[in-house]
Design an enzyme around this catalytic site. Structure first.
Site, mmCIF file in Angstrom:
data_model
loop_
_atom_site.group_PDB
_atom_site.id
_atom_site.type_symbol
_atom_site.label_atom_id
_atom_site.label_comp_id
_atom_site.label_asym_id
_atom_site.label_seq_id
_atom_site.Cartn_x
_atom_site.Cartn_y
_atom_site.Cartn_z
ATOM 1 N N ASP A 1 0.854 -1.192 0.000
ATOM 2 C CA ASP A 1 0.000 0.000 0.000
ATOM 3 C C ASP A 1 0.887 1.238 0.000
ATOM 4 O O ASP A 1 1.843 1.329 0.773
ATOM 5 C CB ASP A 1 -0.892 0.022 1.251
ATOM 6 C CG ASP A 1 -1.932 -1.081 1.208
ATOM 7 O OD1 ASP A 1 -2.394 -1.400 0.090
ATOM 8 O OD2 ASP A 1 -2.261 -1.625 2.276
ATOM 9 N N TRP B 1 33.231 6.799 -34.091
ATOM 10 C CA TRP B 1 33.867 6.188 -35.254
ATOM 11 C C TRP B 1 35.336 5.910 -34.938
ATOM 12 O O TRP B 1 36.050 6.741 -34.382
ATOM 13 C CB TRP B 1 33.758 7.121 -36.475
ATOM 14 C CG TRP B 1 34.518 6.586 -37.654
ATOM 15 C CD1 TRP B 1 34.106 5.621 -38.521
ATOM 16 C CD2 TRP B 1 35.827 6.981 -38.072
ATOM 17 N NE1 TRP B 1 35.083 5.378 -39.459
ATOM 18 C CE2 TRP B 1 36.151 6.203 -39.208
ATOM 19 C CE3 TRP B 1 36.759 7.905 -37.597
ATOM 20 C CZ2 TRP B 1 37.361 6.327 -39.884
ATOM 21 C CZ3 TRP B 1 37.974 8.028 -38.262
ATOM 22 C CH2 TRP B 1 38.261 7.255 -39.401
ATOM 23 N N ASP C 1 35.357 -0.717 -52.702
ATOM 24 C CA ASP C 1 34.742 0.406 -53.409
ATOM 25 C C ASP C 1 35.512 0.743 -54.686
ATOM 26 O O ASP C 1 36.727 0.596 -54.754
ATOM 27 C CB ASP C 1 34.732 1.611 -52.471
ATOM 28 C CG ASP C 1 33.716 2.664 -52.856
ATOM 29 O OD1 ASP C 1 33.129 2.548 -53.942
ATOM 30 O OD2 ASP C 1 33.518 3.596 -52.060
ATOM 31 N N TRP D 1 28.352 -5.235 -47.177
ATOM 32 C CA TRP D 1 27.234 -4.284 -47.282
ATOM 33 C C TRP D 1 27.519 -3.115 -46.345
ATOM 34 O O TRP D 1 27.444 -3.247 -45.127
ATOM 35 C CB TRP D 1 25.943 -4.991 -46.893
ATOM 36 C CG TRP D 1 24.680 -4.232 -47.107
ATOM 37 C CD1 TRP D 1 24.318 -3.054 -46.537
ATOM 38 C CD2 TRP D 1 23.575 -4.611 -47.946
ATOM 39 N NE1 TRP D 1 23.060 -2.675 -46.952
ATOM 40 C CE2 TRP D 1 22.589 -3.619 -47.824
ATOM 41 C CE3 TRP D 1 23.333 -5.702 -48.777
ATOM 42 C CZ2 TRP D 1 21.366 -3.688 -48.496
ATOM 43 C CZ3 TRP D 1 22.128 -5.775 -49.441
ATOM 44 C CH2 TRP D 1 21.155 -4.769 -49.311
ATOM 45 N N ASP D 2 27.811 -1.953 -46.903
ATOM 46 C CA ASP D 2 28.236 -0.801 -46.118
ATOM 47 C C ASP D 2 27.098 0.200 -45.949
ATOM 48 O O ASP D 2 26.086 0.153 -46.664
ATOM 49 C CB ASP D 2 29.437 -0.130 -46.789
ATOM 50 C CG ASP D 2 30.423 0.453 -45.781
ATOM 51 O OD1 ASP D 2 30.008 0.747 -44.643
ATOM 52 O OD2 ASP D 2 31.605 0.626 -46.141
ATOM 53 N N CYS E 1 28.537 -3.723 -42.496
ATOM 54 C CA CYS E 1 29.526 -2.685 -42.220
ATOM 55 C C CYS E 1 28.802 -1.347 -42.199
ATOM 56 O O CYS E 1 27.843 -1.140 -42.943
ATOM 57 C CB CYS E 1 30.613 -2.691 -43.295
ATOM 58 S SG CYS E 1 31.821 -1.358 -43.149
ATOM 59 N N ASP F 1 36.604 0.597 -38.391
ATOM 60 C CA ASP F 1 37.542 1.040 -39.421
ATOM 61 C C ASP F 1 38.946 1.212 -38.870
ATOM 62 O O ASP F 1 39.899 1.395 -39.630
ATOM 63 C CB ASP F 1 37.073 2.370 -40.025
ATOM 64 C CG ASP F 1 35.999 2.190 -41.083
ATOM 65 O OD1 ASP F 1 35.749 1.043 -41.493
ATOM 66 O OD2 ASP F 1 35.397 3.201 -41.496
#
Length: 693
Positions: A54, A171, A337, A447-448, A494, A516
């Protein structure tokens, strides 16, 4: 195992060592009973009869005891569910039914036209929780808005002195472990960036006095690859609750029309009494068994050409690198890339996923076949969710990006974010990527995702906020479709390093790019934090050039670089055309050694022997009768002896032999002499292999 009391209002889920129990009162209040050591159903029933306290009108007896607090009624804690209609806001639910199917429990509630189903499933000692919400109303009924729909609220037992562990960073400095005392109020971590983020991994752990191998630890991890939030609250009565789910703010998640549904991501939790190391091993085993695709397959040694070439690539040059990579034992060669469109810099080409005709006149197939002939698999880099304004795709469809009408379109890295919530965008990407994977024998895709959301608008859409959720659903649908159509292709997640690492993306990818930052010394702290939740089987780590020209200019030996990277999925990213014959020969020896220890590293149980806080640090992996120890010496002061390493997780009655030293250890294994002879100076490293005999 799922057990149900005879009243049908108390439920108990149990794993090998832990249990989780909830109870529904006669007033349809769903209360948390127990999360911790394994108990019997009778114990849960005894907990269920304890009355609520209570309180004066300024406190609620439900706060800190409810299993899933909704907005509205006598509650003052953070709401896990907040709903708004044209008429009202909040939820006043009534219990409808429960369903038990195998080890999964479903508890269904209703608030007029909203059906709320809480899902529970015990896997090993990990409890998976999620919520399904359905607007179950006649056609023509007005929509309802989900302002907030968290996956779960976790309630901890009443204790003093809670300590919070989290992984923070930025980063190139991700996954840094920090532990602090929990104080009254809320600690909130998350991401407003549209992806998981470099700043926090969606994981927390709480303890009062745990060490690495002893003591109780409660840990939670969210499986979501978009914006998210986890709030850890110590309430006024010292109770602790953890609430988390998709989205960061409470300003609107989705709008459901009649017949629409939303299923939250999984928010998983585990309890252990084996310390932080035991919690990590439980997370790793869970992910290898239930999350990561094909986790029983060891990942190959990879070479990635980015640091050797950046955007200045050609088919002939890649062939030269491939020959050198094959010669040192690499198993997977990846073109990064610069292979597509007009991609000669980061200013153009993103979105045009066809090979550059000047660089690859006959497409990627000749190079892929050449790489296969060298005995390696072939992989490529893509960034499908992004587009350069200087691209054929953007010129044709400038409305396909996220943007706010009448506002400047913010560019990061000269690129904009495609709106994957749109069906036409997803269809375009499917056609491009399916065509690409069908055009050449491609075995792997990196896959970035190299920028965050900023101008998250969708002109013309009735409820544009939904793109924050539906972009992630679009990503998942695209990955799921590609994996189903191309089952032999592996995927790596990524995001400028470790910007998208979570249980959601790991359910659809084979490994992740950890950071990175490939400096081998910096990586030790990053990898320690990563290992708090995720296994070595998914942790990509590269050996790159020295000095480290990408970040800090640090000089390190090939030995130190390799042993640092061998703690996960080994890769090589240096410019092999600049390595000497002696360096290439040494690299080949390290690659060969890694292949020997790979099953133990990628599938074994991890023990963190010493933290990378300066001086000596080490990790140990155990798989069956095989043991591997990786040790690094950051710096040693004159006259300061190296401490011995006491190995863990072994049979104290067994005998073990060390291959490097020839020593035979009976009972407890203490590595000492091998460390003194194997580690000879600053930034040195050593590997020790032991076997039960």
């Amino acid at each position: 195992m799922l057990e149900i009391a005879g009243t049908g209002r108390t439920w108990l889920l149990s794993g090998p060592t832990s249990s989780y129990a909830v109870h529904l009162t006669e007033d349809d209040e769903l209360l948390h009973l127990h999360w911790g050591p394994r108990i019997a159903l009778a114990d849960a029933e005894a907990l269920a009869v304890r009355p609520l306290p209570d309180y004066w009108p300024f406190e609620s007896p439900l706060d800190g005891r409810e299993e899933y607090p909704v907005e509205g009624g006598p509650r003052f804690v953070r709401s896990a569910l907040s709903v708004r209609t044209d008429e009202r806001r909040g939820t006043e639910w009534r219990f409808e039914a429960y369903e038990a199917e195998g080890d999964e429990l479903r508890l269904t509630f209703r608030d007029t036209g909203l059906v709320i189903t809480l899902h529970y499933r015990m896997r090993h000692d990990v409890v998976e929780r999620w919520v399904a919400l359905t607007h179950d109303a006649p056609d023509g009924t007005g929509p309802l808005e989900l302002l907030r729909a968290d996956s779960a609220t976790w309630t901890l037992p009443e204790r003093d002195g809670w300590r919070l562990s989290q992984l923070h960073g930025r980063w190139a400095a991700e996954s840094r472990l920090v532990r602090t005392d929990l104080t009254y109020g809320e600690k909130v971590i998350g991401s407003r960036r549209g992806h998981t983020g470099h700043q926090h991994l969606p994981w927390v752990a709480l303890d009062t006095d745990a060490t690495e191998e002893r003591g109780e630890v409660y840990a939670c991890a969210l499986g979501w690859s978009g914006s998210w939030r986890i709030a850890v609250a110590q309430l006024p009565d010292a109770r602790v609750q953890i609430t988390g789910g998709a989205g960061y703010d409470d300003s609107g998640l989705l709008r459901l029309s009649a017949g629409d549904s939303f299923v939250t991501p999984v928010f998983a939790g585990l309890w252990t009494d084996s310390g932080h190391g035991g919690a990590s091993r439980a997370w790793h085993a869970y992910q290898r068994a239930f999350v990561v695709p094909d986790a029983d397959r060891d990942r190959p040694v990879l070479y990635n050409s980015w640091e050797a070439t950046e955007f200045d690539i050609s088919e002939e040059q890649q062939g030269t690198l491939a020959r050198r990579a094959a010669a040192i034992g690499v198993e997977l060669f990846v073109v990064d890339d610069g292979w597509f469109g007009t991609r000669t810099s980061d200013r153009a080409g993103l979105g045009d996923w066809t090979p550059n005709p000047d660089r690859f006149p006959a497409g990627l197939k000749p190079l892929a076949e050449y790489v296969h002939a060298l005995g390696m698999q072939f992989g490529i880099w893509v960034e499908p969710e992004m587009v350069n304004p200087d691209s054929d795709l953007y010129r044709a469809h400038p409305d396909w990006v996220q943007f706010q009408p009448g506002r400047k379109r913010t560019e990061f890295r000269n690129q904009l974010v495609l709106n994957l919530a749109r069906e036409d965008v997803r269809q375009y990407l499917w056609e491009q990527l399916d065509g690409l994977l069908s055009s050449a024998p491609i075995d792997y895709v990196k896959w970035d995702f190299n920028r965050c959301f900023t101008d998250a608008g969708w002109p013309g859409e009735d409820y544009p906020q939904r793109l924050w959720v539906d972009h992630v659903h679009g990503l998942y649908a695209l990955l799921d479709r590609l994996r189903a159509t191309h089952p032999d292709v592996a995927f790596e997640s990524c995001s400028g390093g470790g910007g998208r690492i979570d249980l959601g993306v790991l359910a659809r990818t084979d490994q992740v790019w950890t950071s990175d930052n490939t400096d081998p010394l910096d990586r030790l702290a990053i990898q320690e934090g990563f290992s708090q939740i995720h296994p070595a089987r998914v942790m990509a780590a590269w050996v790159t050039d020295s000095p480290n020209t990408q970040l800090n200019g640090r000089v390190s030996s090939l030995r130190f670089r390799f042993v640092s990277a061998m703690a996960g999925v080994l890769g090589v990213g240096g410019d092999l055309t600049e390595w000497t014959e002696e360096e290439l020969a040494e690299a080949g020896e390290w690659v060969g050694l890694y292949k020997e220890i790979r099953p133990v590293v990628q599938r074994g149980d991890l023990y963190r022997l010493r933290r990378p806080t300066g001086g000596l640090s080490a990790v140990q992996y155990v798989l069956g009768d095989e043991i591997v120890v990786l040790a690094w010496l950051q710096a040693q002061h004159h006259g300061e002896p190296l401490p011995a390493l006491r190995l863990r997780g072994l049979d104290p009655s067994a005998t073990y032999e060390c291959r490097e030293t020839g020593e035979v250890h009976r009972g407890a294994v203490l590595l000492h002499h091998g460390l003194r002879t194997g580690l000879k100076g600053d930034l040195d490293a050593a590997i020790f292999r032991l076997r039960r005999i």
